[in-house]
Design a protein around this motif. Structure first.
Motif, mmCIF file in Angstrom:
data_model
loop_
_atom_site.group_PDB
_atom_site.id
_atom_site.type_symbol
_atom_site.label_atom_id
_atom_site.label_comp_id
_atom_site.label_asym_id
_atom_site.label_seq_id
_atom_site.Cartn_x
_atom_site.Cartn_y
_atom_site.Cartn_z
ATOM 1 N N PHE A 92 -3.782 70.607 8.495
ATOM 2 C CA PHE A 92 -4.865 69.845 7.859
ATOM 3 C C PHE A 92 -5.043 70.331 6.427
ATOM 4 O O PHE A 92 -5.026 71.534 6.163
ATOM 5 C CB PHE A 92 -6.175 70.047 8.630
ATOM 6 C CG PHE A 92 -7.355 69.325 8.033
ATOM 7 C CD1 PHE A 92 -7.634 68.020 8.397
ATOM 8 C CD2 PHE A 92 -8.186 69.943 7.103
ATOM 9 C CE1 PHE A 92 -8.726 67.330 7.849
ATOM 10 C CE2 PHE A 92 -9.265 69.271 6.551
ATOM 11 C CZ PHE A 92 -9.540 67.962 6.930
ATOM 12 N N LEU A 93 -5.235 69.382 5.512
ATOM 13 C CA LEU A 93 -5.509 69.722 4.118
ATOM 14 C C LEU A 93 -6.813 69.080 3.674
ATOM 15 O O LEU A 93 -6.969 67.854 3.755
ATOM 16 C CB LEU A 93 -4.366 69.236 3.209
ATOM 17 C CG LEU A 93 -4.615 69.354 1.693
ATOM 18 C CD1 LEU A 93 -4.816 70.806 1.277
ATOM 19 C CD2 LEU A 93 -3.458 68.726 0.908
ATOM 20 N N ALA A 94 -7.755 69.901 3.230
ATOM 21 C CA ALA A 94 -8.999 69.415 2.615
ATOM 22 C C ALA A 94 -8.789 69.422 1.102
ATOM 23 O O ALA A 94 -8.489 70.467 0.516
ATOM 24 C CB ALA A 94 -10.172 70.308 3.001
ATOM 25 N N PHE A 95 -8.944 68.269 0.482
ATOM 26 C CA PHE A 95 -8.632 68.124 -0.939
ATOM 27 C C PHE A 95 -9.728 68.682 -1.842
ATOM 28 O O PHE A 95 -10.907 68.685 -1.485
ATOM 29 C CB PHE A 95 -8.425 66.648 -1.288
ATOM 30 C CG PHE A 95 -7.179 66.043 -0.710
ATOM 31 C CD1 PHE A 95 -5.943 66.277 -1.288
ATOM 32 C CD2 PHE A 95 -7.248 65.249 0.425
ATOM 33 C CE1 PHE A 95 -4.789 65.721 -0.750
ATOM 34 C CE2 PHE A 95 -6.109 64.680 0.962
ATOM 35 C CZ PHE A 95 -4.876 64.922 0.372
ATOM 36 N N GLN A 96 -9.301 69.091 -3.030
ATOM 37 C CA GLN A 96 -10.270 69.507 -4.047
ATOM 38 C C GLN A 96 -11.117 68.309 -4.483
ATOM 39 O O GLN A 96 -12.320 68.421 -4.689
ATOM 40 C CB GLN A 96 -9.539 70.096 -5.263
ATOM 41 C CG GLN A 96 -10.475 70.568 -6.363
ATOM 42 C CD GLN A 96 -9.728 71.171 -7.541
ATOM 43 O OE1 GLN A 96 -8.506 71.228 -7.559
ATOM 44 N NE2 GLN A 96 -10.462 71.631 -8.540
ATOM 45 N N TYR A 97 -10.471 67.150 -4.604
ATOM 46 C CA TYR A 97 -11.169 65.929 -4.999
ATOM 47 C C TYR A 97 -10.905 64.850 -3.948
ATOM 48 O O TYR A 97 -9.968 64.062 -4.088
ATOM 49 C CB TYR A 97 -10.691 65.453 -6.383
ATOM 50 C CG TYR A 97 -10.873 66.484 -7.470
ATOM 51 C CD1 TYR A 97 -12.146 66.840 -7.914
ATOM 52 C CD2 TYR A 97 -9.774 67.120 -8.042
ATOM 53 C CE1 TYR A 97 -12.321 67.793 -8.913
ATOM 54 C CE2 TYR A 97 -9.941 68.074 -9.034
ATOM 55 C CZ TYR A 97 -11.205 68.405 -9.469
ATOM 56 O OH TYR A 97 -11.370 69.349 -10.442
ATOM 57 N N PRO A 98 -11.716 64.801 -2.880
ATOM 58 C CA PRO A 98 -11.510 63.804 -1.829
ATOM 59 C C PRO A 98 -11.581 62.382 -2.389
ATOM 60 O O PRO A 98 -12.455 62.075 -3.196
ATOM 61 C CB PRO A 98 -12.670 64.063 -0.860
ATOM 62 C CG PRO A 98 -13.069 65.492 -1.110
ATOM 63 C CD PRO A 98 -12.846 65.703 -2.578
ATOM 64 N N VAL A 99 -10.658 61.530 -1.956
ATOM 65 C CA VAL A 99 -10.581 60.176 -2.505
ATOM 66 C C VAL A 99 -11.559 59.246 -1.804
ATOM 67 O O VAL A 99 -11.927 59.453 -0.652
ATOM 68 C CB VAL A 99 -9.156 59.598 -2.386
ATOM 69 C CG1 VAL A 99 -8.181 60.420 -3.216
ATOM 70 C CG2 VAL A 99 -8.707 59.532 -0.937
ATOM 71 N N GLU A 100 -11.983 58.220 -2.531
ATOM 72 C CA GLU A 100 -12.814 57.172 -1.953
ATOM 73 C C GLU A 100 -11.906 56.077 -1.385
ATOM 74 O O GLU A 100 -10.861 55.760 -1.965
ATOM 75 C CB GLU A 100 -13.731 56.583 -3.028
ATOM 76 C CG GLU A 100 -14.719 57.594 -3.593
ATOM 77 C CD GLU A 100 -15.699 56.987 -4.593
ATOM 78 O OE1 GLU A 100 -15.624 55.747 -4.811
ATOM 79 O OE2 GLU A 100 -16.535 57.717 -5.136
ATOM 80 N N ILE A 101 -12.305 55.528 -0.235
ATOM 81 C CA ILE A 101 -11.511 54.456 0.390
ATOM 82 C C ILE A 101 -12.426 53.259 0.630
ATOM 83 O O ILE A 101 -12.990 53.100 1.716
ATOM 84 C CB ILE A 101 -10.864 54.919 1.712
ATOM 85 C CG1 ILE A 101 -10.169 56.277 1.541
ATOM 86 C CG2 ILE A 101 -9.873 53.886 2.213
ATOM 87 C CD1 ILE A 101 -9.544 56.829 2.806
ATOM 88 N N PRO A 102 -12.621 52.412 -0.389
ATOM 89 C CA PRO A 102 -13.503 51.256 -0.245
ATOM 90 C C PRO A 102 -13.012 50.328 0.870
ATOM 91 O O PRO A 102 -11.805 50.129 1.049
ATOM 92 C CB PRO A 102 -13.403 50.565 -1.617
ATOM 93 C CG PRO A 102 -12.900 51.623 -2.554
ATOM 94 C CD PRO A 102 -12.022 52.502 -1.730
ATOM 95 N N GLY A 103 -13.959 49.779 1.633
ATOM 96 C CA GLY A 103 -13.604 48.817 2.663
ATOM 97 C C GLY A 103 -13.241 49.410 4.008
ATOM 98 O O GLY A 103 -13.044 48.685 4.976
#
Length: 251
Positions: A83-94
């Protein structure tokens, strides 16, 4: 549990090698921290291990449970327990948070030959995990990370980790952009998953995170390699003196 052997990796679209013979070993249940100057290759290491595109592995292995995972795609690595937790988690619209979580959990369960969770089982589990991270029902109903504050995005990452229950968790600067209260909440979420078997690799610049997530081992990384390994006192040394003395010592 997790081992990196002589890993050398470059950017796919540039003739630039970032990792230059990285070696690292994390035992079952251990928490290791990696610190180092900007540009030392810490995030690149996490991306290559997880299978993020844009990098070429020139040499070496990334082993989970003794098996080299570099030939697998990211979803297969995740199903194996990485598992990788990102420094800048991305937004996933929809894409709703609940839909995202249930799809991920059941995809991994299916890949491991386990029975998938039905709606009632999933709902009970996600509410239990969310409550411990002080994530309210509204956050669960929203699209993934859309409109979330920095702290909410990081808590959402830890919720994903709690739901997936991986064997090996890599946290890439999880404390980045967090205030003190949010950092404590995230740290409590991580500590709740420490069970003597699950391992963690925490990438950070600051001792303040390690005051809450106490590591067994601290590594200092520079120029694509681990240059020094020690106990928690090594992080305090960096906090007080910076990296200059360590870099000069290696040079």
């Amino acid at each position: 549990m997790f081992e990196i052997k002589n890993l050398k990796a470059s950017l796919a679209d540039e003739d630039k090698q970032i990792l230059k013979g990285l070696n690292l070993k994390v035992g079952p249940g251990e928490v290791h921290a990696i610190m180092g100057p900007n540009g030392s290759g810490k995030s690149t290491m996490s991306y290559v291990a997880a299978g993020k595109s844009g990098y070429v592995v020139d040499e070496g292995e990334v082993l989970l449970d003794g098996v080299n995972r570099l030939e697998l795609d990211p979803s297969e690595r995740a199903a194996a327990g990485l598992f990788l937790a990102f420094q800048y988690p991305v937004e996933i619209p929809g894409v709703g948070n609940m839909t995202f979580l249930r799809t991920a959990v059941n995809a991994q369960r299916k890949a491991r030959g386990e029975e998938e969770l039905n709606a009632a089982q999933f709902l009970k589990l996600v509410r239990e995990k969310a409550k411990s991270l002080k994530i309210d029902a509204d956050m669960l109903k929203r699209p993934v990370n859309v409109g979330f504050s920095g702290g909410e995005k990081k808590r959402n990452e830890i919720l994903q980790m709690a739901m997936l229950e991986p064997k090996m968790c890599i946290l890439d600067e999880t404390d980045s952009g967090l205030d003190v209260d949010a950092m404590k909440l995230v740290s409590e979420g991580v500590n709740a998953l420490r069970d003597g078997k699950r391992s963690f690799l925490v990438i950070t610049h600051y001792q303040r995170l390690l005051d809450h997530i106490k590591p067994d081992v601290v590594h200092i990384m520079a120029n694509g390699r681990i240059i020094k390994t020690g106990g928690p006192e090594l992080a305090l040394e960096v906090e007080n003196n910076g990296y200059a003395d360590l870099l000069n010592e290696v040079a």
